[in-house]
Write a protein that holds these residues in place. Structure first.
Motif, PDB file in Angstrom:
ATOM      1  N   LEU A 136       0.813  -1.212   0.000  1.00 42.48           N
ATOM      2  CA  LEU A 136       0.000   0.000   0.000  1.00 42.48           C
ATOM      3  C   LEU A 136       0.854   1.272   0.000  1.00 42.48           C
ATOM      4  CD1 LEU A 136      -2.850  -1.093   2.426  1.00 42.48           C
ATOM      5  CD2 LEU A 136      -2.991  -0.785  -0.047  1.00 42.48           C
ATOM      6  N   GLY A 137       2.160   1.123   0.130  1.00 45.23           N
ATOM      7  CA  GLY A 137       3.063   2.263   0.049  1.00 45.23           C
ATOM      8  C   GLY A 137       2.999   3.202   1.236  1.00 45.23           C
ATOM      9  N   VAL A 138       2.770   2.664   2.409  1.00 46.19           N
ATOM     10  CA  VAL A 138       2.714   3.493   3.612  1.00 46.19           C
ATOM     11  C   VAL A 138       3.673   2.926   4.658  1.00 46.19           C
ATOM     12  CG1 VAL A 138       0.334   4.218   3.245  1.00 46.19           C
ATOM     13  CG2 VAL A 138       0.791   2.179   4.588  1.00 46.19           C
ATOM     14  N   GLU A 139       3.939   3.748   5.654  1.00 44.34           N
ATOM     15  CA  GLU A 139       4.732   3.277   6.780  1.00 44.34           C
ATOM     16  C   GLU A 139       3.793   2.962   7.926  1.00 44.34           C
ATOM     17  OE1 GLU A 139       8.113   5.482   8.008  1.00 44.34           O
ATOM     18  OE2 GLU A 139       8.641   6.032   5.956  1.00 44.34           O
ATOM     19  N   ARG A 140       4.079   1.896   8.601  1.00 50.58           N
ATOM     20  CA  ARG A 140       3.254   1.481   9.746  1.00 50.58           C
ATOM     21  C   ARG A 140       3.537   2.409  10.911  1.00 50.58           C
ATOM     22  NH1 ARG A 140      -0.765  -1.053  12.152  1.00 50.58           N
ATOM     23  NH2 ARG A 140      -0.228  -2.212  14.000  1.00 50.58           N
ATOM     24  N   SER A 141       2.468   2.953  11.491  1.00 52.02           N
ATOM     25  CA  SER A 141       2.646   3.810  12.656  1.00 52.02           C
ATOM     26  C   SER A 141       2.778   2.937  13.896  1.00 52.02           C
ATOM     27  CB  SER A 141       1.468   4.763  12.808  1.00 52.02           C
ATOM     28  OG  SER A 141       0.282   4.030  12.975  1.00 52.02           O
ATOM     29  N   GLY A 142       3.662   3.321  14.786  1.00 52.18           N
ATOM     30  CA  GLY A 142       3.861   2.561  16.015  1.00 52.18           C
ATOM     31  C   GLY A 142       4.864   1.443  15.820  1.00 52.18           C
ATOM     32  N   ASP A 143       5.344   0.967  16.930  1.00 52.74           N
ATOM     33  CA  ASP A 143       6.324  -0.108  16.903  1.00 52.74           C
ATOM     34  C   ASP A 143       5.613  -1.454  16.853  1.00 52.74           C
ATOM     35  OD1 ASP A 143       8.417   1.672  17.087  1.00 52.74           O
ATOM     36  OD2 ASP A 143       8.506   1.575  19.279  1.00 52.74           O
ATOM     37  N   ILE A 144       6.233  -2.380  16.152  1.00 50.63           N
ATOM     38  CA  ILE A 144       5.734  -3.750  16.111  1.00 50.63           C
ATOM     39  C   ILE A 144       6.803  -4.610  16.767  1.00 50.63           C
ATOM     40  CG2 ILE A 144       5.039  -5.682  14.668  1.00 50.63           C
ATOM     41  CD1 ILE A 144       4.260  -3.702  12.512  1.00 50.63           C
ATOM     42  N   SER A 145       6.418  -5.304  17.802  1.00 54.09           N
ATOM     43  CA  SER A 145       7.371  -6.146  18.512  1.00 54.09           C
ATOM     44  C   SER A 145       6.695  -7.456  18.881  1.00 54.09           C
ATOM     45  CB  SER A 145       7.854  -5.445  19.785  1.00 54.09           C
ATOM     46  OG  SER A 145       8.659  -6.308  20.545  1.00 54.09           O
ATOM     47  N   ASN A 146       7.458  -8.503  18.828  1.00 55.56           N
ATOM     48  CA  ASN A 146       6.934  -9.795  19.257  1.00 55.56           C
ATOM     49  C   ASN A 146       7.726 -10.322  20.450  1.00 55.56           C
ATOM     50  OD1 ASN A 146       9.265 -10.390  17.811  1.00 55.56           O
ATOM     51  ND2 ASN A 146       8.495 -12.379  17.182  1.00 55.56           N
ATOM     52  N   LEU A 147       8.423  -9.417  21.145  1.00 58.41           N
ATOM     53  CA  LEU A 147       9.227  -9.815  22.292  1.00 58.41           C
ATOM     54  C   LEU A 147       8.368 -10.469  23.367  1.00 58.41           C
ATOM     55  CD1 LEU A 147      12.010  -9.874  23.545  1.00 58.41           C
ATOM     56  CD2 LEU A 147      11.568  -7.606  24.490  1.00 58.41           C
ATOM     57  N   LEU A 148       7.197  -9.911  23.629  1.00 55.54           N
ATOM     58  CA  LEU A 148       6.312 -10.479  24.646  1.00 55.54           C
ATOM     59  C   LEU A 148       5.860 -11.889  24.265  1.00 55.54           C
ATOM     60  CD1 LEU A 148       4.822 -10.025  27.304  1.00 55.54           C
ATOM     61  CD2 LEU A 148       2.937  -9.073  25.980  1.00 55.54           C
ATOM     62  N   SER A 149       5.520 -12.094  23.000  1.00 58.97           N
ATOM     63  CA  SER A 149       5.061 -13.422  22.583  1.00 58.97           C
ATOM     64  C   SER A 149       6.211 -14.428  22.596  1.00 58.97           C
ATOM     65  CB  SER A 149       4.401 -13.369  21.211  1.00 58.97           C
ATOM     66  OG  SER A 149       5.325 -12.961  20.238  1.00 58.97           O
ATOM     67  N   VAL A 150       7.425 -13.983  22.279  1.00 59.55           N
ATOM     68  CA  VAL A 150       8.582 -14.886  22.363  1.00 59.55           C
ATOM     69  C   VAL A 150       8.811 -15.282  23.816  1.00 59.55           C
ATOM     70  CG1 VAL A 150      11.088 -15.028  22.076  1.00 59.55           C
ATOM     71  CG2 VAL A 150       9.694 -14.080  20.253  1.00 59.55           C
ATOM     72  N   GLY A 151       8.729 -14.304  24.718  1.00 57.40           N
ATOM     73  CA  GLY A 151       8.881 -14.604  26.138  1.00 57.40           C
ATOM     74  C   GLY A 151       7.802 -15.551  26.634  1.00 57.40           C
ATOM     75  N   THR A 152       6.561 -15.317  26.208  1.00 54.79           N
ATOM     76  CA  THR A 152       5.458 -16.199  26.590  1.00 54.79           C
ATOM     77  C   THR A 152       5.693 -17.608  26.059  1.00 54.79           C
ATOM     78  OG1 THR A 152       3.923 -14.341  26.576  1.00 54.79           O
ATOM     79  CG2 THR A 152       2.963 -16.546  26.431  1.00 54.79           C
ATOM     80  N   GLY A 153       6.145 -17.701  24.809  1.00 51.41           N
ATOM     81  CA  GLY A 153       6.418 -19.008  24.218  1.00 51.41           C
ATOM     82  C   GLY A 153       7.490 -19.761  24.979  1.00 51.41           C
ATOM     83  N   ILE A 154       8.546 -19.058  25.370  1.00 50.91           N
ATOM     84  CA  ILE A 154       9.632 -19.698  26.126  1.00 50.91           C
ATOM     85  C   ILE A 154       9.124 -20.187  27.480  1.00 50.91           C
ATOM     86  CG2 ILE A 154      11.824 -19.234  27.299  1.00 50.91           C
ATOM     87  CD1 ILE A 154      12.511 -17.408  24.883  1.00 50.91           C
ATOM     88  N   VAL A 155       8.336 -19.370  28.157  1.00 54.32           N
ATOM     89  CA  VAL A 155       7.778 -19.766  29.455  1.00 54.32           C
ATOM     90  C   VAL A 155       6.869 -20.981  29.302  1.00 54.32           C
ATOM     91  CG1 VAL A 155       6.217 -19.043  31.311  1.00 54.32           C
ATOM     92  CG2 VAL A 155       8.032 -17.513  30.532  1.00 54.32           C
ATOM     93  N   LEU A 156       6.049 -21.007  28.254  1.00 50.61           N
ATOM     94  CA  LEU A 156       5.168 -22.164  28.033  1.00 50.61           C
ATOM     95  C   LEU A 156       5.965 -23.431  27.736  1.00 50.61           C
ATOM     96  CD1 LEU A 156       2.290 -20.528  25.953  1.00 50.61           C
ATOM     97  CD2 LEU A 156       2.206 -21.303  28.331  1.00 50.61           C
ATOM     98  N   ILE A 157       7.028 -23.305  26.968  1.00 57.88           N
ATOM     99  CA  ILE A 157       7.871 -24.477  26.680  1.00 57.88           C
ATOM    100  C   ILE A 157       8.515 -24.984  27.967  1.00 57.88           C
ATOM    101  CG2 ILE A 157       9.969 -25.247  25.483  1.00 57.88           C
ATOM    102  CD1 ILE A 157       9.116 -23.330  23.178  1.00 57.88           C
ATOM    103  N   MET A 158       8.996 -24.059  28.798  1.00 58.06           N
ATOM    104  CA  MET A 158       9.597 -24.465  30.076  1.00 58.06           C
ATOM    105  C   MET A 158       8.562 -25.112  30.988  1.00 58.06           C
ATOM    106  SD  MET A 158      12.196 -21.228  30.629  1.00 58.06           S
ATOM    107  CE  MET A 158      12.359 -21.514  32.346  1.00 58.06           C
ATOM    108  N   ALA A 159       7.348 -24.546  31.029  1.00 54.09           N
ATOM    109  CA  ALA A 159       6.277 -25.141  31.836  1.00 54.09           C
ATOM    110  C   ALA A 159       5.936 -26.536  31.326  1.00 54.09           C
ATOM    111  CB  ALA A 159       5.045 -24.250  31.822  1.00 54.09           C
TER     112      ALA A 159
END
Length: 181
Positions: A136-159
């Motif tokens: 669409l030729g635009v810049e996404r406003s705001g930050d996109i991060s998946n750090l929280l989901s990676v952390g959640t995934g690691i915790v679930l794997i450990m559990a």
């Protein structure tokens, strides 16, 4: 057994909350899809909404049409991703309730798969959103991060590893009981 009852009640509450959150994500994604379709129809010259024959103008809040479409489609992708993850979480919680304990091989395997999905699915969603915004030729406003989901995934794997270990201990206790030890 009091601890197990507390665990079961807690898992039941989270099962209900997960179902509610899934419904909200699906509703939100549906609103984004309808909004994108209405914006597309309006941009193409069609009337989207009218009251008493008077057309209601769409307001993109200062954004361009492409910017509004990118925002709506991006949010839809993120909400669909979250609803899928919540559905898998609900299935795990339902399995745990049926089995009566989190310490089972099946439950631990489901939790491990959920953890892996929590890591890679948001990454896939971010890639899809990046493709949409570039297209669409635009810049996404705001930050996109998946750090929280990676952390959640690691915790679930450990559990899941802890729950698997608990299942092995329970199986060992059952073997000693049946062997008379």
């Amino acid at each position: 057994m009091k601890s197990l009852n507390t665990i079961q009640k807690t898992f039941r509450v989270f099962q209900i909350l997960t179902k509610i959150a899934t419904v909200f994500c699906i509703v939100g994604a549906s609103f984004c899809a309808v909004g994108a379709l209405c914006a597309l129809a309006w941009h193409s010259g069609g009337k989207v909404f009218s009251i008493f024959g008077e057309e209601i103008k769409l307001n993109f809040g200062g954004a361009t049409f492409n910017g509004a479409m990118a925002e709506l489609l991006s949010n839809m992708v993120f909400l669909v991703t979250e609803s899928i993850l919540l559905t898998f979480a609900y299935r795990y919680l339902k399995t745990e309730q049926a089995e009566g304990t989190p310490f089972t091989e099946n439950g631990a395997a489901q939790l491990r798969r959920l953890g892996i999905r929590c890591i890679y699915m948001p990454i896939v969603a971010i890639v899809i959103v990046a493709v949409i915004t570039v297209f669409l030729g635009v810049e996404r406003s705001g930050d996109i991060s998946n750090l929280l989901s990676v952390g959640t995934g690691i915790v679930l794997i450990m559990a899941s590893l802890i729950f698997r270990y608990g299942a092995e201990l329970e199986r060992g206790d059952q073997a000693r009981i049946t062997d008379g030890g």
